[in-house]
Enzyme design. Sequence first.
Site, mmCIF file in Angstrom:
data_model
loop_
_atom_site.group_PDB
_atom_site.id
_atom_site.type_symbol
_atom_site.label_atom_id
_atom_site.label_comp_id
_atom_site.label_asym_id
_atom_site.label_seq_id
_atom_site.Cartn_x
_atom_site.Cartn_y
_atom_site.Cartn_z
ATOM 1 N N CYS A 196 0.860 -1.188 0.000
ATOM 2 C CA CYS A 196 0.000 0.000 0.000
ATOM 3 C C CYS A 196 0.892 1.232 0.000
ATOM 4 C CB CYS A 196 -0.880 0.024 1.241
ATOM 5 S SG CYS A 196 -1.812 -1.485 1.474
ATOM 6 N N ARG B 290 1.413 1.558 -6.106
ATOM 7 C CA ARG B 290 1.622 0.608 -5.010
ATOM 8 C C ARG B 290 0.349 -0.100 -4.589
ATOM 9 N NH1 ARG B 290 6.128 1.363 -1.846
ATOM 10 N NH2 ARG B 290 4.912 0.444 -0.178
ATOM 11 N N TRP C 50 -3.768 -1.783 -1.325
ATOM 12 C CA TRP C 50 -3.756 -3.037 -2.073
ATOM 13 C C TRP C 50 -4.196 -4.092 -1.058
ATOM 14 C CZ3 TRP C 50 -1.313 -7.856 -1.970
ATOM 15 C CH2 TRP C 50 -1.421 -8.597 -3.149
ATOM 16 N N ASN D 49 0.782 0.027 6.084
ATOM 17 C CA ASN D 49 1.240 -0.783 4.955
ATOM 18 C C ASN D 49 1.989 -1.964 5.539
ATOM 19 O OD1 ASN D 49 2.319 -1.836 2.571
ATOM 20 N ND2 ASN D 49 4.080 -0.452 2.654
ATOM 21 N N GLY D 50 1.528 -3.173 5.210
ATOM 22 C CA GLY D 50 2.185 -4.369 5.740
ATOM 23 C C GLY D 50 1.148 -5.400 6.113
ATOM 24 N N GLU E 192 9.168 -14.572 -19.641
ATOM 25 C CA GLU E 192 8.950 -13.159 -19.327
ATOM 26 C C GLU E 192 7.932 -12.546 -20.294
ATOM 27 O OE1 GLU E 192 9.352 -11.309 -16.954
ATOM 28 O OE2 GLU E 192 9.364 -9.269 -17.717
ATOM 29 N N LYS F 35 4.400 -10.847 -19.154
ATOM 30 C CA LYS F 35 4.004 -9.474 -19.518
ATOM 31 C C LYS F 35 2.597 -9.483 -20.084
ATOM 32 C CE LYS F 35 6.181 -7.686 -17.762
ATOM 33 N NZ LYS F 35 7.259 -8.052 -16.924
ATOM 34 N N GLU G 202 -0.189 -10.400 -17.343
ATOM 35 C CA GLU G 202 -0.443 -9.461 -16.237
ATOM 36 C C GLU G 202 -1.125 -8.170 -16.686
ATOM 37 O OE1 GLU G 202 3.065 -8.090 -14.102
ATOM 38 O OE2 GLU G 202 4.232 -8.195 -15.920
ATOM 39 N N HIS H 215 6.061 -32.931 -25.390
ATOM 40 C CA HIS H 215 5.815 -33.755 -24.206
ATOM 41 C C HIS H 215 4.462 -33.426 -23.564
ATOM 42 C CE1 HIS H 215 9.806 -35.400 -24.543
ATOM 43 N NE2 HIS H 215 10.273 -34.165 -24.684
ATOM 44 N N LYS I 88 2.794 -2.784 -7.452
ATOM 45 C CA LYS I 88 4.246 -2.879 -7.404
ATOM 46 C C LYS I 88 4.616 -2.751 -5.948
ATOM 47 C CE LYS I 88 7.647 -1.410 -10.627
ATOM 48 N NZ LYS I 88 7.399 -2.477 -11.593
HETATM 49 C C1 F6R Z 1 6.081 -8.434 -13.216
HETATM 50 C C2 F6R Z 1 6.595 -7.899 -11.974
HETATM 51 C C3 F6R Z 1 6.686 -8.807 -10.810
HETATM 52 C C4 F6R Z 1 7.956 -8.521 -9.998
HETATM 53 C C5 F6R Z 1 7.963 -9.348 -8.710
HETATM 54 C C6 F6R Z 1 9.243 -9.161 -7.929
HETATM 55 O O1 F6R Z 1 6.086 -7.482 -14.227
HETATM 56 O O2 F6R Z 1 6.915 -6.749 -11.873
HETATM 57 O O3 F6R Z 1 6.628 -10.143 -11.192
HETATM 58 O O4 F6R Z 1 9.065 -8.823 -10.783
HETATM 59 O O5 F6R Z 1 6.880 -8.992 -7.932
HETATM 60 O O6 F6R Z 1 9.404 -7.826 -7.580
HETATM 61 P P1 F6R Z 1 10.821 -7.237 -7.188
HETATM 62 O O7 F6R Z 1 11.695 -7.369 -8.385
HETATM 63 O O8 F6R Z 1 10.556 -5.820 -6.819
HETATM 64 O O9 F6R Z 1 11.319 -8.056 -6.038
#
Ligand code: F6R
Length: 627
Positions: A2, A27, A75, A101-102, A487, A491, A494, A510, A609
């Site tokens: 958050c 966040r 969040w 936050n936590g 990756e 992308k 998500e 397989h 994030k």
């Molecule tokens: C995907 C993404 C997440 C982060 C993951 C780890 O686009 O951003 O999968 O890579 O949550 O986050 P960090 O790198 O901040 O530890």
Amino acid sequence: MCGIVGYIGDKDAFPILIKGLSRLEYRGYDSAGVALISSKNELNVYKCKGKVADLQRFTESKDVSGTIGIAHTRWATHGEPNDVNAHPHYSSSEHLALIHNGIIENYAVLRKQLESEGYHFRSSTDTEVVVFLIEYIQKKNNVDLCTAVQLALHQVVGAYAIAVVEKGNPDCIIAARKSSPLVIGVGENEFFLASDATPIVEYTQNVVYLNDEEIAVIERNKPLRIVDLNNVTVTPEVKKLALNLSQLEKGGYPHFMLKEIYEQPETLKDCIRGRINVEGTHVALSGVIDNCEKFANASRIIIVACGTSWHAALIGEHLIEDLCRIPVEVEYASEFRYRHPVILPTDVVIAISQSGETADTLAAIELAKSKGAFIYGICNVIGSSIARATHSGSYIHVGPEIGVASTKAFTGQVTVLSMLALTIAKVRNTITEEKYLSLIKQIQELPERMKETLKCNEQVKDLSKMFTYANNFIYLGRGYNYPAALEGALKLKEISYIHAEGYPAAEMKHGPIALIDNEMPVVAIATTDSIYEKTISNIQEIKARKGRVIAVVTEGDTKVCNIADTCIEVPKVSEELCPIIASIPLQLLAYYIAINKGRDVDQPRNLAKSVTCLLYTSPSPRDYAAS
Ligand code: F6R
């Protein structure tokens, strides 16, 4: 997860808090709220489900006066996103308001205890328990707010960054942290408080980072006071931010994600700067050189990470094993921390994290540390918890990543891993001079190669229109390009919410090949590398079952282009560095498909994030020193 903001000073708090929340919205963005002590000395809490803009509309006709306040963007962890579960939370008598936050791990026990004392909770959150507990302690012991917070936090198990304000006390905010970040901005007759520096940077460059189990007593017109949970005074250490406001704006791009994709030629320059000599004959990460014995003699390297950073780790595994001949294991931090892994004092553990705040990665570090391993961090956010918890490390220096989907951090992480592998390989003498010099040159040229790669933008944009309504996608790659395929799939899923899977191309037969029909788009990374011919065979197997193949190929390719439905050309680089280049069209493809579907690419549903952007001038700007 958050975002927290606070203000006390001589300006109106509300506009500062709202602007701060908007900066922190990456966040968490399922609900937002604000608590203000008004000019009439009332404690007003306004909160609602939705984004910061919804909160702004909700407060249009409300009394938002006051020069002290705290605010939150959520969040959800405990309790669904709704008005009641939004922060701030009032205490039982509405005398206090708190943001958090936590995660409070023992909230259920605390809640039961308080219920047995006659308290009735309004929300399903863990946070409300903390503010009720503080009020209970304050009343029972007849103590001031700071003491009540200290006593309450002795009983709390878990992670927290909190801020509390008190009705009738318009001159003080109490804030505390443990395992969740909190930074205090020190201005002229004013203080700011935030989860990271982004809401603060336009007002002041002077910040104090709170450490675990520290409490900040932030009082109007008084110096900042910091104490620990046992009331021992801690001297605040003021640091200078090295964060530029323009880094936090979209700079003419419609979304942060597109801006960050386009920034990559520049961010890679920053990432490489100072690590390769001008002549291009030597590469060294100072953190590795300072600890070269540990790396040179490591019996094994374990890399822990989550999500995109875990994909970078898989590429790191190839790089280190190929170039340094040290066995490498890559672990999801979230699995590693909960099993009983064998960790030896001769192991080197590398933790990769953009934010430097991911709880599972931090816990994995603590576990490995307790077994005596040497821990090296690869982080973006300077001064973050992981940067501080590791023995040494390297920053990727790609600047704040605000889009929730990681892009420039991934390419920065892989670039640092390639420089790390080269540094160790040189020390261990496991690389020929020719290969060493060739890879250094190619790393130096990466920003230019990136620029050329970005020219595929229009082609990818057009292509995306054909696939907007696909329900599934498969991404294939082999060797270094297999993690790049994972990756690419991440992308897409998500930000577009289309189901996508990444596989090593040869694994298709397989089982997964059963999924292939003329409706299945398959993105194949088929650049010219040591297993190019094998990848071509795998593409042929897909085409034989009428799959629709979009191939990422090396410029000038004819073989794959004769088979695939569409080819996106990327410049030739050696296979070790190919994922850095090949990931660009995949980032763009995900972006444009999500845009075509009308998705909120910077703030995709259910995601947040964990943290970005704590940037201050560190004593060692290139690599961080041993802690
Ligand atoms: C995907 C993404 C997440 C982060 C993951 C780890 O686009 O951003 O999968 O890579 O949550 O986050 P960090 O790198 O901040 O530890």
